[in-house]
Scaffold this motif. Structure first.
Motif, PDB file in Angstrom:
ATOM      1  N   VAL A   1       8.344   3.991  -7.947  1.00 15.01           N
ATOM      2  CA  VAL A   1       7.029   4.213  -8.812  1.00 15.01           C
ATOM      3  C   VAL A   1       7.337   4.728 -10.064  1.00 15.01           C
ATOM      4  O   VAL A   1       6.706   4.630 -11.126  1.00 15.01           O
ATOM      5  CB  VAL A   1       6.213   4.991  -7.841  1.00 15.01           C
ATOM      6  CG1 VAL A   1       4.679   5.144  -8.702  1.00 15.01           C
ATOM      7  CG2 VAL A   1       5.467   3.896  -6.850  1.00 15.01           C
ATOM      8  N   ALA A   2       8.025   6.017  -9.905  1.00 16.99           N
ATOM      9  CA  ALA A   2       8.238   6.801 -11.182  1.00 16.99           C
ATOM     10  C   ALA A   2       9.479   6.112 -12.205  1.00 16.99           C
ATOM     11  O   ALA A   2       8.950   5.957 -13.080  1.00 16.99           O
ATOM     12  CB  ALA A   2       9.261   8.085 -10.942  1.00 16.99           C
ATOM     13  N   PHE A   3      10.174   5.265 -11.907  1.00 22.20           N
ATOM     14  CA  PHE A   3      11.206   4.602 -12.843  1.00 22.20           C
ATOM     15  C   PHE A   3      10.200   3.466 -13.413  1.00 22.20           C
ATOM     16  O   PHE A   3      10.119   2.907 -14.404  1.00 22.20           O
ATOM     17  CB  PHE A   3      12.397   4.029 -12.274  1.00 22.20           C
ATOM     18  CG  PHE A   3      13.383   5.170 -11.982  1.00 22.20           C
ATOM     19  CD1 PHE A   3      14.013   5.540 -13.230  1.00 22.20           C
ATOM     20  CD2 PHE A   3      13.872   5.498 -10.950  1.00 22.20           C
ATOM     21  CE1 PHE A   3      14.721   6.505 -13.232  1.00 22.20           C
ATOM     22  CE2 PHE A   3      14.615   6.562 -10.898  1.00 22.20           C
ATOM     23  CZ  PHE A   3      15.430   7.244 -11.747  1.00 22.20           C
ATOM     24  N   MET A   4       9.500   2.690 -12.399  1.00 27.34           N
ATOM     25  CA  MET A   4       8.384   1.753 -12.905  1.00 27.34           C
ATOM     26  C   MET A   4       7.539   2.062 -13.732  1.00 27.34           C
ATOM     27  O   MET A   4       7.237   1.613 -14.744  1.00 27.34           O
ATOM     28  CB  MET A   4       7.775   1.042 -11.799  1.00 27.34           C
ATOM     29  CG  MET A   4       8.736   0.027 -10.822  1.00 27.34           C
ATOM     30  SD  MET A   4       7.665  -0.772  -9.714  1.00 27.34           S
ATOM     31  CE  MET A   4       8.997  -1.736  -8.734  1.00 27.34           C
TER      32      MET A   4
ATOM     33  N   ALA B   1      14.570  -3.054  -6.239  1.00 30.62           N
ATOM     34  CA  ALA B   1      13.699  -2.195  -6.945  1.00 30.62           C
ATOM     35  C   ALA B   1      14.287  -0.556  -6.598  1.00 30.62           C
ATOM     36  O   ALA B   1      13.869   0.322  -7.245  1.00 30.62           O
ATOM     37  CB  ALA B   1      12.173  -2.241  -6.444  1.00 30.62           C
ATOM     38  N   ASN B   2      15.056  -0.392  -5.622  1.00 33.83           N
ATOM     39  CA  ASN B   2      15.775   0.704  -5.232  1.00 33.83           C
ATOM     40  C   ASN B   2      16.761   1.234  -6.231  1.00 33.83           C
ATOM     41  O   ASN B   2      16.864   2.432  -6.262  1.00 33.83           O
ATOM     42  CB  ASN B   2      16.328   0.746  -3.772  1.00 33.83           C
ATOM     43  CG  ASN B   2      15.285   0.657  -2.704  1.00 33.83           C
ATOM     44  OD1 ASN B   2      14.446   1.579  -2.782  1.00 33.83           O
ATOM     45  ND2 ASN B   2      15.540  -0.340  -1.727  1.00 33.83           N
TER      46      ASN B   2
ATOM     47  N   GLY C   1       9.125  -2.451 -14.227  1.00 34.33           N
ATOM     48  CA  GLY C   1       7.908  -1.739 -14.961  1.00 34.33           C
ATOM     49  C   GLY C   1       7.812  -2.233 -16.350  1.00 34.33           C
ATOM     50  O   GLY C   1       6.482  -2.867 -16.676  1.00 34.33           O
ATOM     51  N   ILE C   2       8.871  -2.638 -17.145  1.00 38.01           N
ATOM     52  CA  ILE C   2       8.592  -3.116 -18.411  1.00 38.01           C
ATOM     53  C   ILE C   2       8.176  -4.656 -18.342  1.00 38.01           C
ATOM     54  O   ILE C   2       6.839  -5.024 -19.017  1.00 38.01           O
ATOM     55  CB  ILE C   2       9.804  -3.468 -19.196  1.00 38.01           C
ATOM     56  CG1 ILE C   2      10.292  -1.992 -19.395  1.00 38.01           C
ATOM     57  CG2 ILE C   2       9.634  -4.252 -20.410  1.00 38.01           C
ATOM     58  CD1 ILE C   2      11.724  -2.023 -20.115  1.00 38.01           C
ATOM     59  N   ALA C   3       8.494  -5.595 -17.316  1.00 41.29           N
ATOM     60  CA  ALA C   3       8.113  -6.927 -17.128  1.00 41.29           C
ATOM     61  C   ALA C   3       6.530  -6.975 -16.632  1.00 41.29           C
ATOM     62  O   ALA C   3       5.836  -7.615 -17.146  1.00 41.29           O
ATOM     63  CB  ALA C   3       9.266  -7.524 -16.196  1.00 41.29           C
ATOM     64  N   SER C   4       6.481  -6.349 -15.421  1.00 40.49           N
ATOM     65  CA  SER C   4       5.116  -6.177 -14.712  1.00 40.49           C
ATOM     66  C   SER C   4       3.984  -5.546 -15.491  1.00 40.49           C
ATOM     67  O   SER C   4       2.935  -5.968 -15.648  1.00 40.49           O
ATOM     68  CB  SER C   4       5.373  -5.653 -13.453  1.00 40.49           C
ATOM     69  OG  SER C   4       5.675  -4.131 -13.574  1.00 40.49           O
TER      70      SER C   4
ATOM     71  N   MET D   1       0.657   1.405  -5.779  1.00 42.63           N
ATOM     72  CA  MET D   1       0.809   2.677  -6.556  1.00 42.63           C
ATOM     73  C   MET D   1       1.158   2.319  -7.761  1.00 42.63           C
ATOM     74  O   MET D   1       0.668   2.814  -9.069  1.00 42.63           O
ATOM     75  CB  MET D   1       1.817   3.588  -6.130  1.00 42.63           C
ATOM     76  CG  MET D   1       1.842   5.016  -6.374  1.00 42.63           C
ATOM     77  SD  MET D   1       0.017   5.700  -6.465  1.00 42.63           S
ATOM     78  CE  MET D   1      -0.130   6.371  -7.876  1.00 42.63           C
ATOM     79  N   ILE D   2       2.103   1.378  -8.299  1.00 53.76           N
ATOM     80  CA  ILE D   2       2.644   1.095  -9.722  1.00 53.76           C
ATOM     81  C   ILE D   2       1.376   0.453 -10.003  1.00 53.76           C
ATOM     82  O   ILE D   2       1.380   0.504 -11.361  1.00 53.76           O
ATOM     83  CB  ILE D   2       3.910   0.189  -9.512  1.00 53.76           C
ATOM     84  CG1 ILE D   2       4.400   0.233 -10.852  1.00 53.76           C
ATOM     85  CG2 ILE D   2       3.584  -1.076  -8.992  1.00 53.76           C
ATOM     86  CD1 ILE D   2       4.659   1.295 -11.655  1.00 53.76           C
ATOM     87  N   GLN D   3       0.582  -0.476  -9.246  1.00 52.93           N
ATOM     88  CA  GLN D   3      -0.401  -1.108 -10.102  1.00 52.93           C
ATOM     89  C   GLN D   3      -1.613  -0.065 -10.537  1.00 52.93           C
ATOM     90  O   GLN D   3      -2.301  -0.324 -11.281  1.00 52.93           O
ATOM     91  CB  GLN D   3      -0.861  -2.223  -9.359  1.00 52.93           C
ATOM     92  CG  GLN D   3       0.078  -3.225  -9.121  1.00 52.93           C
ATOM     93  CD  GLN D   3      -0.496  -4.657  -8.521  1.00 52.93           C
ATOM     94  OE1 GLN D   3      -0.924  -5.280  -9.067  1.00 52.93           O
ATOM     95  NE2 GLN D   3      -0.065  -4.740  -7.098  1.00 52.93           N
ATOM     96  N   VAL D   4      -1.510   1.055  -9.750  1.00 53.30           N
ATOM     97  CA  VAL D   4      -2.721   1.878 -10.221  1.00 53.30           C
ATOM     98  C   VAL D   4      -2.355   2.586 -11.552  1.00 53.30           C
ATOM     99  O   VAL D   4      -2.879   2.684 -12.589  1.00 53.30           O
ATOM    100  CB  VAL D   4      -2.566   3.230  -9.299  1.00 53.30           C
ATOM    101  CG1 VAL D   4      -3.146   4.235  -9.735  1.00 53.30           C
ATOM    102  CG2 VAL D   4      -3.270   2.804  -7.955  1.00 53.30           C
TER     103      VAL D   4
END
Length: 246
Positions: A72-75, A120-121, A130-133, A167-170
């Protein structure tokens, strides 16, 4: 916004949140379609962000023990970078382009897994995800199928996938709300009141979907996700072509 549209919004929010609670996506696609019928594209994006933030936030909370926080942090860093680039180019959405972008997304769920060497790991892969999504979330409202290809080789089970994606979508939807804040201000206080009233139904729908999720096998989870997203994508694609023809 009329009373009947308000009632329809609350109902759509509940059922789409339940759908996302099961599959980690798809519900947001249906919800955005409804919002694009009711609001201009920019305003629809902002309202979608508020409701999806609530739905994903509750899903992340319910599954918090399964979230992989390092990913989540890197994304999140990638999402912030994407938002900066879109601001630089002064991006503004319209219903036709959003529909076509979403319509093309299901292609990703049918591509052979062996084509992807994404995990993703790995920090660099999570950042790129993260950039793409993040860019796609801000530009088209949703990005679930794109995020999925970064989890192909992660060896995470369905609960970890749903929780980490939530969480990343939050993060992504929070940034999307800020990005479209100007368009959001076009809504009246009464309209925002209905939107905020609908938000708790996103949480209820998510809880209902979460119960169904735990009854699915990993194989059924991936099969149903693929077909549901494809059906929605085909509808969006032809809608985009129709809007362009107009």
């Amino acid at each position: 916004m009329s009373l009947w549209i308000g009632v329809a919004l609350v109902s759509v929010v509940f059922f789409t949140s339940m759908l996302s609670g099961v599959f980690g996506m798809a519900g947001g696609l249906v919800l955005l379609w409804f919002l694009l019928l009711v609001f201009p594209a920019g305003t629809a994006m902002a309202v979608h962000g508020v409701i999806q933030l609530t739905a994903n936030g509750s899903r992340a909370w319910l599954s918090r023990r399964y979230i992989v926080w390092r990913i989540v942090a890197f994304m999140a860093l990638g999402v912030l970078s994407a938002a900066g680039l879109l601001l630089l180019f002064n991006y503004s959405p319209n219903a036709a382009s959003v529909s076509l972008l979403i319509g093309l997304l299901p292609i990703l769920v049918w591509l052979p897994k062996r084509w992807f060497h994404l995990n993703a790991n790995r920090a660099s892969h999570a950042f790129c995800c993260g950039i793409a999504s993040g860019g796609l979330t801000i530009a088209a409202g949703v990005s679930g199928p794109l995020i999925d290809i970064f989890f192909v080789r992660s060896r995470m089970d369905r609960r970890q996938v749903v929780a980490t994606k939530a969480m990343i979508q939050v993060v992504a939807h929070s940034i999307k709300i800020i990005f479209y804040l100007g368009a959001a201000m076009a809504l009246s206080a009464g309209e925002w009141g209905i939107v905020l009233l609908a938000a708790p139904f996103a949480m209820l729908g998510t809880q209902a979907g979460n119960r169904i999720l735990h009854r699915l096998t990993d194989a059924n989870f991936r099969t149903w996700t693929r077909w549901i997203v494809t059906g929605i994508g085909i509808f969006y694609f032809f809608q985009g072509l129709f809007l362009l023809a107009r």
